[in-house]
Design an enzyme around this catalytic site. Structure first.
Site, PDB file in Angstrom:
ATOM      1  N   GLU A 166       9.188   5.090  -4.276  1.00 57.08           N
ATOM      2  CA  GLU A 166       9.856   3.497  -4.938  1.00 57.08           C
ATOM      3  C   GLU A 166      11.056   3.050  -5.000  1.00 57.08           C
ATOM      4  OE1 GLU A 166       7.694   5.762  -8.337  1.00 57.08           O
ATOM      5  OE2 GLU A 166       6.037   4.502  -8.012  1.00 57.08           O
TER       6      GLU A 166
ATOM      7  N   ARG B  82      -1.353  -3.113   9.622  1.00 56.14           N
ATOM      8  CA  ARG B  82      -2.121  -4.028   8.522  1.00 56.14           C
ATOM      9  C   ARG B  82      -1.226  -3.900   7.436  1.00 56.14           C
ATOM     10  NH1 ARG B  82      -6.432  -5.651   8.358  1.00 56.14           N
ATOM     11  NH2 ARG B  82      -7.123  -4.826  10.272  1.00 56.14           N
TER      12      ARG B  82
ATOM     13  N   ASP C 176       1.123 -19.923   2.534  1.00 56.60           N
ATOM     14  CA  ASP C 176       0.654 -18.585   3.053  1.00 56.60           C
ATOM     15  C   ASP C 176      -0.102 -19.115   5.136  1.00 56.60           C
ATOM     16  OD1 ASP C 176      -1.753 -16.443   3.578  1.00 56.60           O
ATOM     17  OD2 ASP C 176      -2.325 -16.577   1.919  1.00 56.60           O
TER      18      ASP C 176
ATOM     19  N   TYR D 223       8.098   9.195  -0.305  1.00 56.52           N
ATOM     20  CA  TYR D 223       8.156   8.552  -1.763  1.00 56.52           C
ATOM     21  C   TYR D 223       8.985   7.434  -1.474  1.00 56.52           C
ATOM     22  CZ  TYR D 223       3.781   7.878  -5.453  1.00 56.52           C
ATOM     23  OH  TYR D 223       2.923   7.410  -5.193  1.00 56.52           O
TER      24      TYR D 223
ATOM     25  N   LYS E 154      -2.796 -10.209  11.656  1.00 54.77           N
ATOM     26  CA  LYS E 154      -3.490 -11.181  12.715  1.00 54.77           C
ATOM     27  C   LYS E 154      -2.993 -11.574  13.635  1.00 54.77           C
ATOM     28  CE  LYS E 154      -5.591 -11.998   8.354  1.00 54.77           C
ATOM     29  NZ  LYS E 154      -5.784 -12.951   7.210  1.00 54.77           N
TER      30      LYS E 154
ATOM     31  N   THR F   6       0.670 -12.305   6.255  1.00 55.27           N
ATOM     32  CA  THR F   6       0.139 -10.766   7.079  1.00 55.27           C
ATOM     33  C   THR F   6       0.665 -10.222   8.719  1.00 55.27           C
ATOM     34  OG1 THR F   6      -1.325 -11.005   8.668  1.00 55.27           O
ATOM     35  CG2 THR F   6      -1.719 -11.207   6.555  1.00 55.27           C
TER      36      THR F   6
HETATM   37  C1  LIG Z   1      -6.061 -12.646   5.665  1.00 53.46           C
HETATM   38  C2  LIG Z   1      -5.331 -13.472   4.481  1.00 53.46           C
HETATM   39  C3  LIG Z   1      -4.926 -13.133   3.347  1.00 53.46           C
HETATM   40  C4  LIG Z   1      -5.152 -11.767   2.434  1.00 53.46           C
HETATM   41  O1  LIG Z   1      -5.000 -10.868   4.077  1.00 53.46           O
HETATM   42  P1  LIG Z   1      -5.010  -9.375   3.667  1.00 53.46           P
HETATM   43  O2  LIG Z   1      -4.617  -8.501   4.132  1.00 53.46           O
HETATM   44  O3  LIG Z   1      -6.614  -9.663   3.626  1.00 53.46           O
HETATM   45  O4  LIG Z   1      -5.291  -8.681   2.195  1.00 53.46           O
HETATM   46  C5  LIG Z   1      -4.167 -14.339   2.130  1.00 53.46           C
HETATM   47  N1  LIG Z   1      -4.099 -15.348   2.910  1.00 53.46           N
HETATM   48  C6  LIG Z   1      -4.297 -16.086   3.823  1.00 53.46           C
HETATM   49  C7  LIG Z   1      -4.927 -17.172   4.464  1.00 53.46           C
HETATM   50  C8  LIG Z   1      -5.621 -15.232   5.330  1.00 53.46           C
HETATM   51  O5  LIG Z   1      -5.959 -15.727   6.127  1.00 53.46           O
END
Ligand SMILES: *Cc1c(COP(=O)(O)O)cnc(C)c1O
Length: 447
Positions: free
Chosen positions: A55, A239, A204, A53, A233, A230
């Protein structure tokens, strides 16, 4: 010598993990948001850090025993800053959606106006969809893409529209970033528009983060006020999500992630993020990023040759978005996805701009090259995949054709297994935590 199997006492879960490893080894993974992490990333994710933990943040924890965890998280933060040239990094978001929500919480008050891309034009649920907490909390207004053009110059982010709506609506925040969009997103015009209307700018980079880190796409870091991404990807890590921002926004962003939105951080995942950031800083990752884009271009050309219309006429990233309607007016994204799934080709249906069908049915498919490029596939395999997709979808109800495609897919995957373990009877334990850890096959240099 074989390693003891830690899951020997739980054959049910052991069998499911082995089956999933087998599925990933023997079918084509073309979901654009997926990748194959390295055994090092798997190992860190499966580590004892999951027991802790923590936090708070390094040096300011609410629990004892965190000296080592502090070092882990500091390492991840430093590596993220160095990889992206950022002033501050928060590596705690559990996912990309959490990272986005945290930034909204840091920069906005409920009810504030945000300008982002519409979901059915390529945006993400966390960009203000009415079914998402983001759309329920803030007042989102949306831009889209330009109309389709026969010469392939359409279906680009409509920057005139972004500017018009920004001048009219005076948003507090402008969001760039997409889930389903095959083109480079230039952060510069967004910055200009944000400055003109006095808005903040969030980029993003969930999808292109690895392409940015690998130098294949322009970096929004230093142009946007905040960049979210993220780690699983194109960046090819565990993840999770992360945020990088200017130093003056660090306090607000950190407070929004914890205690604003999350409880204890996943330090095992944060260790794996640190591993992935270091991997992405290697010269081999630049080659990988370039190969991902080159492979997508070849895949797109092959699919166009099979008679599919490509949204935006092609690709500049890891994605290829297919409009199925010209290929077969009756074939929906939903049934195409199912047909390909049964043939061993894993991808997802996707809405295309101004899709007449619902998000559940759709008229499109989205394919991506990030995962199979990691497995070592190159242009020749992309050409073969395009042909197999065309063959399978031209005869959606023909079991014989499906079996032939499945067989070719299997042969292709056998040549490029993502993990260097026996294709069947492989225990995931030997892959992730055992002393005989398998190595991942391709360095992503194509082949
Ligand atoms: C995949 C994605 C997310 C979210 O990612 P998660 O890990 O699934 O919550 C946010 N913004 C965009 C543009 C994405 O393609």
């Amino acid at each position: 010598m074989t390693a003891p199997d830690p899951l020997a006492g739980d054959p049910e879960v052991a069998r499911l993990l082995a089956e999933e490893l087998d599925r990933q080894q023997t079918t084509l993974q073309l979901i654009a948001s997926e990748n194959f992490t390295s055994p090092a990333v798997l190992y860190a994710t499966a580590s004892v850090l999951t027991n802790k933990y923590a936090e708070g943040y390094p040096g300011r924890r609410y629990y004892g025993g965190n000296a080592i965890v502090d070092a882990v998280e500091n390492l991840a933060r430093q590596r993220a800053c160095s990889l992206f040239g950022a002033e501050h990094a928060n590596v705690q978001p559990h996912a990309g959606a959490n990272a986005n929500l945290a930034v909204y919480m840091a920069l906005l008050d409920p009810g504030d106006t945000v300008l982002a891309m519409r979901l059915d034009q390529g945006g993400h649920l966390s960009h203000g969809s009415p079914v998402s907490i983001t759309g329920k909390t803030y007042r989102f207004v949306a831009y889209g893409v330009t109309p389709a053009a026969a010469d392939g110059t359409g279906e680009r982010i409509d920057l005139d529209q972004v500017a018009d709506i920004a001048r009219r609506e005076r948003p507090k925040l402008i969001v760039a970033g997409t889930t389903s969009y095959a083109r480079i997103i230039d952060p510069a015009p967004f910055r200009q528009i944000a400055d003109e209307v006095g808005a903040l700018f969030m980029f993003d980079a969930a999808h292109p983060a690895g392409l940015i880190a690998g130098g294949a796409h322009p970096s929004p870091v230093g142009i946007a006020d905040v960049v979210t991404f993220t780690t699983h990807k194109t960046l090819r890590g565990p993840r999770g999500g992360a945020i990088v921002c200017r130093a003056d926004l660090a306090k607000a962003v950190d407070a929004a992630v914890f205690p604003g939105l999350q409880g204890g951080p996943l330090e095992h995942v944060i260790a794996a993020k640190a591993v992935a950031f270091a991997e992405a800083a290697q010269p081999a990752f630049r080659t990988y990023a370039a190969d991902v884009v080159a492979n997508a271009r070849v895949l797109a050309e092959g699919l166009a040759g099979e008679g599919f219309r490509l949204v935006s006429g092609g690709t500049e990233n890891h994605q290829v978005i297919i409009d199925l309607r010209t290929f077969d007016a009756d074939l929906t994204g939903q049934s195409a996805q199912e047909v390909l799934d049964r043939a061993g080709i894993t991808c997802n249906r996707n809405q295309i701009p101004d899709d007449p069908r619902s998000p559940f049915v759709t008229s499109g498919l989205r394919l991506g090259t990030a995962a199979e490029t990691t497995a070592g596939m190159g242009p020749a395999q992309m050409t073969a995949i395009a042909r197999l997709v065309g063959t399978a979808l031209r005869a959606p109800d023909d079991a014989g054709v499906r079996a032939e495609v499945r067989e070719e897919v299997q042969a292709l995957c056998a040549k490029f297994p993502p993990y260097d373990v026996p294709a069947t009877a492989a225990s995931p334990a030997t892959l992730s935590v055992g002393p005989v850890a398998g190595s991942r096959k391709g360095a992503g240099t194509g082949g």
